[in-house]
Write an enzyme that holds these catalytic residues in place. Structure first.
Site, PDB file in Angstrom:
ATOM      1  CB  SER A  78      -0.997  -0.126   1.287  1.00 63.71           C
ATOM      2  OG  SER A  78      -1.460   1.243   1.353  1.00 63.71           O
ATOM      3  CE1 TYR A  83      -2.563  -1.593   5.996  1.00 62.02           C
ATOM      4  CE2 TYR A  83      -2.334   0.710   5.111  1.00 62.02           C
ATOM      5  CZ  TYR A  83      -2.788  -0.765   5.053  1.00 62.02           C
ATOM      6  OH  TYR A  83      -3.420  -1.072   3.560  1.00 62.02           O
TER       7      TYR A  83
END
Length: 313
Positions: A156, A182
């Site tokens: 990501s 994350y």
């Protein structure tokens, strides 16, 4: 990483069906983790439509069977909880025969409170990286026997929020930050592709990482209810937009099956093209890959750490 980023005829608007058009995967076997929701469904659908035998490796087996029925073709379902290394090891042990494509797609995002996995590691790092790491190691022989296998590591642009903090991956000393955690896990996904390619290229195994794009999917389930709307506003202010799920699955599908990626490994892609290296994080939708995510020394260090953390070393 090459001096000239790899370019393809595809881009932001391309769909998974478009990037795989004309590709025949008959006789190929694929695993898609998290294949019962979001871009995992569309990645699995594209591979199955091209003739591959696909296994959906999922936590919710009932949901997996519903998706398999909807996709049609030769689609199997198997239980896999990436946060639980016993589940990962059981899945890998049960696999028999060659494996041509492993799509490490499943993930969790921005868990709001510090949560630990059954093995005692921060849940996003444990699920997004350590589980997939252990899965790939457990399936190495199956991948090697395929005579040319690909691993797709779904990362990501969130990786731009944090490198892997090797001295404190589990937030034992740092204040917990949901997006920092994350980001760390997504950097780990890129570094895995770099080191897996270095170690396993001689075995005929290549790995690449990617950013699917901004997409509203169940991945955001841990975030506030208004997150998707706020993110969409930010993306549009930056001159871009959210993708459909079919568009979001395009880069994964390209890396998994397109002949345009033959012989290519250890790279990071977005919008179906190799991403440029950037020297700082800017606004939503700006993209690029951080130098620390492609650094060979970081990749080797993470591999060694991961062997220790998973008990596979």
């Amino acid at each position: 990483m090459s001096d000239t980023p790899l370019r393809t005829p595809f881009g932001f608007d391309s769909t998974a069906a478009e990037v795989i058009a004309g590709v025949d995967l008959t006789g190929r076997r694929a695993i898609v983790t998290g294949g019962s929701s979001g871009i995992g469904v569309e990645t699995a659908r594209a591979l199955a439509d091209a003739g591959a035998e696909v296994t959906l490796a999922v936590r919710d087996v009932d949901a997996g069977h519903r998706v398999a029925s909807d996709i049609g073709g030769t689609v199997h379902v198997a239980a896999l909880d990436l946060s639980d290394l016993d589940s990962v090891n059981a899945f890998a042990a049960a696999w028999s025969g060659p494996l041509h494509i492993l799509v490490n797609n499943a993930g969790v995002m921005a868990i709001q409170e510090l949560t630990m996995s059954p093995s005692g590691h921060e849940m996003q790092f444990a699920t997004n990286h350590l589980g997939h790491f252990a899965l790939a190691l457990g399936l190495h022989d199956a991948l090697a026997s395929a005579g040319g296998a690909r691993i797709v590591s779904v990362s990501s642009s969130g990786h731009l929020r944090s490198p892997v903090v090797f001295d404190d991956v589990d937030f034992a000393f740092r204040d917990y930050d949901p997006f920092g955690a994350y980001g760390q896990s997504k950097t780990a996904n890129v570094l895995f592709a770099v080191e897996a390619t270095r170690r396993w290229k001689a075995d005929g195994i290549l790995a690449n990482a990617l950013m699917p794009g901004g997409i509203a999917t169940p991945l955001q389930r841990h975030l506030p209810a208004d997150y998707a709307g706020q993110a969409l506003t930010a993306f549009r202010a930056a001159g871009t937009d959210f993708k459909t799920v079919e568009q979001g699955a395009a880069t994964s599908t390209l890396l998994a099956a397109s002949p345009l990626l033959d012989g290519v490994g250890g790279r990071y892609f977005e919008d179906c093209n190799e991403a440029p290296v950037v020297d700082r994080r800017t606004g939503p939708g700006r993209g690029g890959v951080a130098p620390y995510a492609l650094d060979p020394a970081n990749a080797e260090r993470l591999w060694d750490l991961s062997l220790t953390l998973t008990g596979l070393g």
